[in-house]
Design an enzyme around this catalytic site. Structure first.
Site, PDB file in Angstrom:
ATOM      1  N   PRO A 117       0.971  -1.312  -0.268  1.00 26.11           N
ATOM      2  CA  PRO A 117      -0.027   0.346   0.046  1.00 26.11           C
ATOM      3  C   PRO A 117       1.121   1.144  -0.131  1.00 26.11           C
ATOM      4  CG  PRO A 117       0.103  -0.841   2.247  1.00 26.11           C
ATOM      5  CD  PRO A 117       1.311  -1.479   1.558  1.00 26.11           C
ATOM      6  N   ALA A 118       0.265   2.561  -0.541  1.00 20.43           N
ATOM      7  CA  ALA A 118       0.673   3.762  -0.526  1.00 20.43           C
ATOM      8  C   ALA A 118       1.462   4.257   0.732  1.00 20.43           C
ATOM      9  CB  ALA A 118      -0.029   5.052  -0.618  1.00 20.43           C
ATOM     10  N   SER A 119       2.579   4.771   1.124  1.00 22.20           N
ATOM     11  CA  SER A 119       2.777   4.891   2.746  1.00 22.20           C
ATOM     12  C   SER A 119       2.413   5.728   3.421  1.00 22.20           C
ATOM     13  CB  SER A 119       4.763   5.317   2.405  1.00 22.20           C
ATOM     14  OG  SER A 119       5.573   4.268   1.714  1.00 22.20           O
ATOM     15  N   GLU A 165      -3.902   0.933 -13.789  1.00 19.21           N
ATOM     16  CA  GLU A 165      -4.853   2.014 -13.415  1.00 19.21           C
ATOM     17  C   GLU A 165      -4.497   3.336 -13.079  1.00 19.21           C
ATOM     18  OE1 GLU A 165      -8.157   1.116 -14.199  1.00 19.21           O
ATOM     19  OE2 GLU A 165      -8.502  -0.919 -14.842  1.00 19.21           O
ATOM     20  N   CYS A 191      -8.637   9.628  -9.776  1.00 17.71           N
ATOM     21  CA  CYS A 191      -8.544   9.748 -11.101  1.00 17.71           C
ATOM     22  C   CYS A 191      -9.422  10.285 -11.673  1.00 17.71           C
ATOM     23  CB  CYS A 191      -8.229   8.631 -11.393  1.00 17.71           C
ATOM     24  SG  CYS A 191      -7.370   7.758 -10.596  1.00 17.71           S
ATOM     25  N   GLU A 214      -3.514  16.670 -14.729  1.00 18.43           N
ATOM     26  CA  GLU A 214      -4.207  16.472 -13.630  1.00 18.43           C
ATOM     27  C   GLU A 214      -4.034  16.837 -12.668  1.00 18.43           C
ATOM     28  OE1 GLU A 214      -3.237  11.931 -12.565  1.00 18.43           O
ATOM     29  OE2 GLU A 214      -6.049  11.562 -12.078  1.00 18.43           O
TER      30      GLU A 214
HETATM   31  C1  SIN Z   1      -9.291   6.628  -8.278  1.00 17.74           C
HETATM   32  O1  SIN Z   1      -9.146   7.484  -8.675  1.00 17.74           O
HETATM   33  O2  SIN Z   1      -8.507   5.329  -8.236  1.00 17.74           O
HETATM   34  C2  SIN Z   1     -11.233   5.248  -7.947  1.00 17.74           C
HETATM   35  C3  SIN Z   1     -11.676   5.762  -8.344  1.00 17.74           C
HETATM   36  C4  SIN Z   1     -13.582   5.203  -8.325  1.00 17.74           C
HETATM   37  O3  SIN Z   1     -12.915   4.545  -8.847  1.00 17.74           O
HETATM   38  O4  SIN Z   1     -14.160   6.088  -8.384  1.00 17.74           O
END
Ligand code: SIN
Length: 487
Positions: free
Chosen positions: A183-185, A257, A291, A388
C-alpha cells in the site's frame, strides 16, 4: 495515538505480524500522520526487497493449495471478507479518515464499495467457464480451460486506501491467485486492516501479505522475482509507465489503472440542477483526489453563466474540516505537495485570464485544507487543461458546438473517465461513441461500481477492474488438444 482496534504497526506476511525488530533490513520506520491534525498516527516498517521476496515465497507456497480449492471455497472466503468489512464498516471508516482525511461518510462509503468487490467476485468465482472449440479434426477435441496467473503483486494508492486493495484482491482471490500487497506509505493502516480481517476469517496463510516500505525496492523485487507472475498498480501515469516497462522486461502480466484528465461536458439542453449536483459529486468527491474526478468542465455558452453561478453558490457553502466532524463535506488534501500543485494550477490559470469566482486559496484551518474553488474563463492553454490537478478546483471552459467540445475533450493523452449532461438522446449516444475514454457517464457524476469494468485507454492504463471482465486480468487461458480419439 487514537484508539482504533484495527491500527496495527506491523506488516502482515503470510499470517504473521512482522515488525522491524525481526528484520535486519528494516533500518528505519515510516511515520504516518493524520492530515487533518498533523498528529502522528503511528509508525510502520520500512521493508525492502528481502521481506518482499520472503512474502512472495510464502505466497507461492500458498498459491499451490489456493488454486486447487474449489471455486465455491474461494467464494466463501470472498463472502466472509465482505461480511467482515461490513461488520466493521464504521471502525474501518474512521481509520481511513484518520489516515487520509476524507469525510467519515465518504470513508464508510468506501468500505462498502470495497466490500462490494468481494461480494461480486464471490459470485463470479463460480463462473470461470472454459470452452469446447468445434474441432477441425474428426479424431481430436479442443478444450480451453482457465487457470489463475499465480502470485500477484498489488501496488495501491492512498486516495482509496481500502477499496483499491479490495478491487484487486477480490478478483485475484476469485481467480485463485495469492497476493502480496504494497500500500501507499501515507495509508498503510487500512491495508493492514485486511490482515486483521484475513486472520478473522481464517484465510489460508500466505494467500495475502501486506508489506510497507519504499516503493522502489519493493516494486523492483515484484517485477524481477520469477515467482511473481503479475503486477497490478493504481497510481500516476509516470510511475505506471516505469513499472510497466520493468515488469514487461520480465514478462509479467500487468494491469495499470493510471491518471485521468476527465472532461465533464454540460450541454445547453441539460437539466441545470442535476448537472450542478453531478459536477459537485464528480469534482469534489475526496477533495478532488480521484483519477476519475472531472478535471475540465466544458459548459455550452447558452447555459454557462447560469451553471457557473449555481455551482459557485453551492460550492461556497461546502463545509471544510476534519473528516470526523459532523457535516464535513471536504477534508484536507493528502500533503503540502498536493496543495502546491493546486496553487500552481490556479496561479497559472489566473495569469492566463481565468477568474476565481469562489475559493482560490488555502483554507484558514491551515495544514493542507484548501477552499473548494471554481474558475471561469478557462482555456486550453492553461496547465489545468492538460495536467491532472488532483485537488478541489473546477475550471469552467466555454464551448459552442458538439464538434468543438468532442475535439477539446479528446485532446489529451489520458482516457479514463468522461461525463456528459444532455437531455438529447441522439446526442447522448453520439457523445458515448465519440469520447475516447474507457468510461463514459451520461447524466451522472459518479460511475464506479464493482459490477462495471473500470479502466482506461491511452496513457490512463490497461486492463479492467471489477465486472465480469475484471477476472480476465488474473487468468491464463490454456488450450488442451485431445488427439487419438478415433477407434
Ligand atoms: C481512483 O481514483 O483511483 C478510483 C476512483 C473510483 O473508483 O471511483
Amino acid at each position: 495515538m487514537p484508539h482504533n482496534s484495527f491500527l496495527r504497526e506491523q506488516c502482515y506476511i503470510a499470517g504473521e505480524w512482522v515488525g522491524p525488530t525481526v528484520s535486519k533490513d528494516a533500518s528505519t520506520l515510516i511515520g504516518v500522520t493524520n492530515p487533518a491534525t498533523g498528529d502522528m498516527l503511528g509508525k510502520v516498517p520500512n521493508f525492502g526487497r528481502r521481506e518482499t521476496s520472503q512474502a512472495i515465497d510464502m505466497a507461492q507456497i500458498a498459491f499451490e493449495d489456493w488454486r486447487r480449492r474449489t471455486p465455491d471455497e474461494r467464494a466463501g472466503f470472498c463472502m466472509a471478507m465482505h461480511d467482515a468489512l461490513m461488520d466493521n464498516q464504521a471502525t474501518l471508516g474512521e481509520l481511513l479518515t484518520l489516515e487520509m482525511g476524507k469525510p467519515f461518510a465518504e470513508a464508510k462509503g468506501e468500505i462498502a464499495f470495497g466490500a462490494g468487490f468481494f461480494k461480486w467476485f464471490a459470485e463470479e468465482a463460480r463462473r470461470v467457464y472454459g470452452d469446447v472449440v468445434p474441432s477441425p479434426w474428426p479424431d481430436k477435441k479442443i478444450i480451453i480451460t482457465k487457470e489463475p496467473i499465480g502470485v500477484v503483486g498489488a501496488i495501491t494508492p492512498w486516495n482509496f486506501p481500502s477499496a483499491m486493495i479490495a478491487r484487486k484482491v477480490a478478483a485475484a482471490f476469485a481467480a485463485g491467485c495469492s497476493v502480496v500487497c504494497k500500500p501507499a506509505s501515507e495509508t498503510p493502516f487500512s491495508a493492514f486492516a485486511f490482515g486483521v480481517l484475513a486472520d478473522e476469517i481464517a484465510l489460508p496463510k500466505g494467500v495475502l501479505s501486506v508489506i510497507t516500505g519504499d516503493p522502489e525496492p519493493i516494486a523492483d523485487e515484484m517485477c524481477e522475482n520469477p515467482k511473481l507472475r503479475k503486477v497490478t498498480f493504481t497510481g500516476s501515469t509516470r510511475v505506471g509507465k516505469e513499472l510497466a516497462s520493468k515488469a514487461s522486461r520480465h514478462m509479467k502480466r500487468i494491469s495499470m489503472e493510471l491518471g485521468g484528465n476527465a472532461p465533464l461536458i454540460i450541454f445547453d439542453d441539460a437539466d441545470l440542477d442535476k448537472a450542478v449536483d453531478g459536477a459537485i459529486a464528480c469534482k469534489f468527491r475526496n477533495s478532488g483526489q480521484t483519477c476519475v474526478c472531472a478535471n475540465r468542465i466544458y459548459v455550452q455558452s447558452g447555459i454557462y453563466d447560469a451553471f457557473a453561478k449555481q455551482l459557485a453558490e453551492k460550492v461556497s457553502t461546502m463545509m471544510v474540516g476534519n473528516g470526523l466532524g459532523d457535516g464535513v463535506e471536504q477534508g484536507p488534501l493528502i500533503s503540502d505537495a498536493a496543495i502546491q500543485k493546486v496553487e500552481s494550477h490556479i496561479a497559472d490559470a489566473t495569469e492566463r485570464g481565468a477568474k476565481v469566482i469562489t475559493g482560490g486559496a488555502r483554507h484558514n484551518l491551515g495544514l493542507t485544507f484548501f477552499q473548494p474553488t471554481i474558475l471561469t474563463d478557462a482555456t486550453s492553454e492553461m496547465k489545468i487543461a492538460s495536467e491532472e490537478t488532483f485537488g478541489p478546483v473546477a475550471p469552467l471552459f466555454k464551448f459552442e458546438t458538439e464538434e468543438e467540445v468532442i475535439k477539446a475533450a479528446n485532446a489529451t493523452e489520458y482516457g479514463l473517465a468522461s461525463y456528459c449532461y444532455t437531455n438529447d438522446l441522439g446526442r447522448a449516444w453520439r457523445m458515448t461513441d465519440s469520447l475516447d475514454y474507457g468510461m463514459v457517464a451520461i447524466n451522472e457524476g459518479i460511475l464506479s461500481t464493482p459490477i462495471a469494468p473500470f479502466g482506461g485507454v491511452k496513457d490512463s492504463g490497461q486492463g479492467r477492474e471489477g465486472s465480469k471482465y475484471g477476472l480476465d486480468d488474473y487468468i491464463n487461458v490454456k488450450y488442451a488438444l485431445f488427439g487419438g480419439l478415433a477407434k
